[in-house]
Design a protein around this motif. Structure first.
Motif, PDB file in Angstrom:
ATOM      1  N   HIS A  31      51.405  48.731  29.151  1.00  0.00           N
ATOM      2  CA  HIS A  31      51.211  49.727  30.207  1.00  0.00           C
ATOM      3  C   HIS A  31      51.433  49.146  31.596  1.00  0.00           C
ATOM      4  O   HIS A  31      51.474  49.900  32.574  1.00  0.00           O
ATOM      5  CB  HIS A  31      49.799  50.323  30.121  1.00  0.00           C
ATOM      6  N   THR A  32      51.544  47.813  31.712  1.00  0.00           N
ATOM      7  CA  THR A  32      51.887  47.172  32.985  1.00  0.00           C
ATOM      8  C   THR A  32      52.927  46.089  32.681  1.00  0.00           C
ATOM      9  O   THR A  32      53.265  45.846  31.522  1.00  0.00           O
ATOM     10  CB  THR A  32      50.662  46.514  33.672  1.00  0.00           C
ATOM     11  N   ASP A  33      53.395  45.421  33.724  1.00  0.00           N
ATOM     12  CA  ASP A  33      54.359  44.344  33.504  1.00  0.00           C
ATOM     13  C   ASP A  33      53.680  43.026  33.137  1.00  0.00           C
ATOM     14  O   ASP A  33      54.333  41.998  32.984  1.00  0.00           O
ATOM     15  CB  ASP A  33      55.252  44.160  34.730  1.00  0.00           C
ATOM     16  N   GLY A  34      52.350  43.059  32.995  1.00  0.00           N
ATOM     17  CA  GLY A  34      51.619  41.874  32.573  1.00  0.00           C
ATOM     18  C   GLY A  34      51.251  40.905  33.671  1.00  0.00           C
ATOM     19  O   GLY A  34      50.590  39.898  33.414  1.00  0.00           O
ATOM     20  N   THR A  35      51.638  41.190  34.908  1.00  0.00           N
ATOM     21  CA  THR A  35      51.325  40.296  36.023  1.00  0.00           C
ATOM     22  C   THR A  35      49.985  40.679  36.656  1.00  0.00           C
ATOM     23  O   THR A  35      49.445  41.764  36.424  1.00  0.00           O
ATOM     24  CB  THR A  35      52.405  40.365  37.109  1.00  0.00           C
ATOM     25  N   LEU A  36      49.468  39.791  37.490  1.00  0.00           N
ATOM     26  CA  LEU A  36      48.234  40.072  38.202  1.00  0.00           C
ATOM     27  C   LEU A  36      48.422  41.241  39.157  1.00  0.00           C
ATOM     28  O   LEU A  36      47.549  42.116  39.266  1.00  0.00           O
ATOM     29  CB  LEU A  36      47.786  38.823  38.965  1.00  0.00           C
ATOM     30  N   ASP A  49      37.031  49.421  39.512  1.00  0.00           N
ATOM     31  CA  ASP A  49      36.517  48.582  40.590  1.00  0.00           C
ATOM     32  C   ASP A  49      36.703  47.088  40.315  1.00  0.00           C
ATOM     33  O   ASP A  49      37.048  46.328  41.221  1.00  0.00           O
ATOM     34  CB  ASP A  49      35.029  48.878  40.811  1.00  0.00           C
ATOM     35  N   TRP A  50      36.421  46.674  39.093  1.00  0.00           N
ATOM     36  CA  TRP A  50      36.539  45.262  38.709  1.00  0.00           C
ATOM     37  C   TRP A  50      37.210  45.159  37.348  1.00  0.00           C
ATOM     38  O   TRP A  50      36.950  45.983  36.462  1.00  0.00           O
ATOM     39  CB  TRP A  50      35.163  44.584  38.612  1.00  0.00           C
ATOM     40  N   SER A  51      38.044  44.156  37.176  1.00  0.00           N
ATOM     41  CA  SER A  51      38.625  43.849  35.869  1.00  0.00           C
ATOM     42  C   SER A  51      38.312  42.403  35.518  1.00  0.00           C
ATOM     43  O   SER A  51      38.467  41.509  36.349  1.00  0.00           O
ATOM     44  CB  SER A  51      40.147  44.040  35.878  1.00  0.00           C
ATOM     45  N   VAL A  52      37.871  42.200  34.277  1.00  0.00           N
ATOM     46  CA  VAL A  52      37.623  40.855  33.771  1.00  0.00           C
ATOM     47  C   VAL A  52      38.883  40.394  33.036  1.00  0.00           C
ATOM     48  O   VAL A  52      39.304  41.019  32.060  1.00  0.00           O
ATOM     49  CB  VAL A  52      36.406  40.826  32.825  1.00  0.00           C
ATOM     50  N   ALA A  71      40.045  30.030  38.135  1.00  0.00           N
ATOM     51  CA  ALA A  71      39.170  29.820  39.287  1.00  0.00           C
ATOM     52  C   ALA A  71      39.808  30.316  40.575  1.00  0.00           C
ATOM     53  O   ALA A  71      39.112  30.822  41.471  1.00  0.00           O
ATOM     54  CB  ALA A  71      38.812  28.340  39.408  1.00  0.00           C
ATOM     55  N   GLU A  72      41.124  30.193  40.681  1.00  0.00           N
ATOM     56  CA  GLU A  72      41.830  30.620  41.895  1.00  0.00           C
ATOM     57  C   GLU A  72      41.821  32.135  42.074  1.00  0.00           C
ATOM     58  O   GLU A  72      41.765  32.635  43.198  1.00  0.00           O
ATOM     59  CB  GLU A  72      43.270  30.111  41.861  1.00  0.00           C
ATOM     60  N   ILE A  73      41.886  32.886  40.983  1.00  0.00           N
ATOM     61  CA  ILE A  73      42.001  34.346  41.104  1.00  0.00           C
ATOM     62  C   ILE A  73      40.662  35.071  41.027  1.00  0.00           C
ATOM     63  O   ILE A  73      40.565  36.226  41.440  1.00  0.00           O
ATOM     64  CB  ILE A  73      42.958  34.934  40.040  1.00  0.00           C
ATOM     65  N   THR A  74      39.633  34.409  40.522  1.00  0.00           N
ATOM     66  CA  THR A  74      38.374  35.114  40.304  1.00  0.00           C
ATOM     67  C   THR A  74      37.673  35.430  41.617  1.00  0.00           C
ATOM     68  O   THR A  74      37.701  34.641  42.569  1.00  0.00           O
ATOM     69  CB  THR A  74      37.447  34.310  39.374  1.00  0.00           C
ATOM     70  N   GLY A  75      37.083  36.610  41.670  1.00  0.00           N
ATOM     71  CA  GLY A  75      36.352  37.047  42.849  1.00  0.00           C
ATOM     72  C   GLY A  75      37.211  37.647  43.944  1.00  0.00           C
ATOM     73  O   GLY A  75      36.703  38.015  45.001  1.00  0.00           O
ATOM     74  N   ARG A  76      38.526  37.774  43.697  1.00  0.00           N
ATOM     75  CA  ARG A  76      39.436  38.282  44.726  1.00  0.00           C
ATOM     76  C   ARG A  76      40.046  39.602  44.288  1.00  0.00           C
ATOM     77  O   ARG A  76      40.556  39.727  43.169  1.00  0.00           O
ATOM     78  CB  ARG A  76      40.546  37.261  44.991  1.00  0.00           C
ATOM     79  N   ILE A  79      39.036  41.093  40.852  1.00  0.00           N
ATOM     80  CA  ILE A  79      39.343  40.322  39.658  1.00  0.00           C
ATOM     81  C   ILE A  79      38.244  39.299  39.374  1.00  0.00           C
ATOM     82  O   ILE A  79      37.822  38.554  40.264  1.00  0.00           O
ATOM     83  CB  ILE A  79      40.689  39.576  39.789  1.00  0.00           C
ATOM     84  N   ILE A  80      37.786  39.273  38.136  1.00  0.00           N
ATOM     85  CA  ILE A  80      36.872  38.240  37.653  1.00  0.00           C
ATOM     86  C   ILE A  80      37.552  37.612  36.447  1.00  0.00           C
ATOM     87  O   ILE A  80      37.769  38.288  35.440  1.00  0.00           O
ATOM     88  CB  ILE A  80      35.513  38.832  37.220  1.00  0.00           C
ATOM     89  N   SER A  81      37.920  36.359  36.536  1.00  0.00           N
ATOM     90  CA  SER A  81      38.553  35.701  35.397  1.00  0.00           C
ATOM     91  C   SER A  81      37.571  34.793  34.685  1.00  0.00           C
ATOM     92  O   SER A  81      36.816  34.050  35.314  1.00  0.00           O
ATOM     93  CB  SER A  81      39.772  34.884  35.834  1.00  0.00           C
ATOM     94  N   PHE A  82      37.563  34.889  33.369  1.00  0.00           N
ATOM     95  CA  PHE A  82      36.828  33.937  32.556  1.00  0.00           C
ATOM     96  C   PHE A  82      37.716  32.719  32.317  1.00  0.00           C
ATOM     97  O   PHE A  82      38.889  32.709  32.672  1.00  0.00           O
ATOM     98  CB  PHE A  82      36.438  34.572  31.219  1.00  0.00           C
TER      99      PHE A  82
END
Length: 270
Positions: A31-36, A49-52, A71-76, A79-82
């Motif tokens: 459903h998307t191009d797979g990018t951030l 609002d937020w995506s993990v 770590a670079e993308i989380t919180g921005r 976006i929250i990355s595990f």
């Protein structure tokens, strides 16, 4: 408020090839191009609002690169990355401590991609130590439509894994409503156990009556809204979920309240 607890992205340079390969393997369309940036646009259109973001470490040597990006993308920008870890890692405690020090809130395990059964001791010790560090563990559960048998995380083995550790002190999320396309077994072995279930990539496949029964028997306070974007459309999944015969209180718990509590976030978090 809406929190999508299960999404995936790939580096811009790799996304076209990765998406094409996974589409072919699973016989599905993304459903998307797979990018951030594609995920963020999807969130905007859907009102998320937020995506993990849940990365998967398929080889031990990928650990540092994958978790550095997380770590670079989380919180921005919502976006929250595990983080991710591989069961073959020798220094699992050190790597989990690194994930914690990076400020990540949890880890993703994918037994099929990592070719390890979920009740294997290597997973049990990782999940147990992650819990000791207050890290959430999200696990791909059930069938992966893009990979051949065997299924490495069927409900019966998941229940066995839970017996092997102190599950009461662990924050475990079983993806795909406890086990994709194995929901009879989910009801037999997992409903009522001390785990969360995310509903990613389930609503189009599971029967409505069975889904409502699982929510009722497991508890709406243990369910999490999720899409598996790009494989599940965020807008489409949200619309499907909102049309279900659940109470508004149950929907609010599943859409964001449970996730806020699990992530240790406030609704006003910027």
């Amino acid at each position: 408020m809406v929190i999508d607890f299960h999404t995936h992205t790939f580096p811009d340079a790799m996304a076209p090839k990765t998406i094409a390969g996974l589409e072919k393997a699973g016989g599905i369309r993304a459903h998307t191009d797979g990018t951030l940036s594609g995920l963020r646009e999807s969130m905007r259109r859907a009102g998320i609002d937020w995506s993990v973001v849940l990365p998967v470490v398929t080889k031990p040597h990928q650990f540092h690169t994958i978790n550095k990006v997380a770590a670079e993308i989380t919180g921005r920008d919502g976006i929250i990355s595990f983080g991710g870890i591989h069961p073959d890692t020798e220094d699992y405690k050190g790597e989990l401590k690194t994930i914690k020090e990076l400020g990540l809130k949890g880890i993703k395990l994918h037994p099929d991609y990592q070719k390890t059964f979920i009740d294997d001791e290597r997973y049990v010790r990782i999940i147990d130590y992650a819990a000791e560090l207050s890290l959430i563990t999200v696990i791909h559960a059930g069938i992966d439509i893009g990979l051949p048998s065997p299924v490495h995380c069927p409900p019966e083995r998941t229940a066995r894994m839970l017996k092997s550790l102190d599950a009461e002190h662990a924050e475990i999320v079983l993806a795909h409503t406890g086990g994709y396309d194995q929901w009879d077994e989910v009801e037999e072995y997992l409903v009522g156990k001390p785990v969360y279930m995310d509903i990613s990539y389930s609503l189009h496949r599971i029967g409505k009556e069975q889904f409502i029964r699982i929510v009722s028997d497991h508890g709406a306070d243990r369910m999490l809204f999720a899409t598996d974007s790009p494989w599940g459309g965020q807008k489409e999944t949200l619309e499907m979920f909102c049309g279900l015969p659940l109470t508004e209180e149950e929907k609010d718990r599943i859409l964001y309240q449970n996730a806020l509590k699990l992530l240790g976030m406030d609704r006003e978090t910027d």
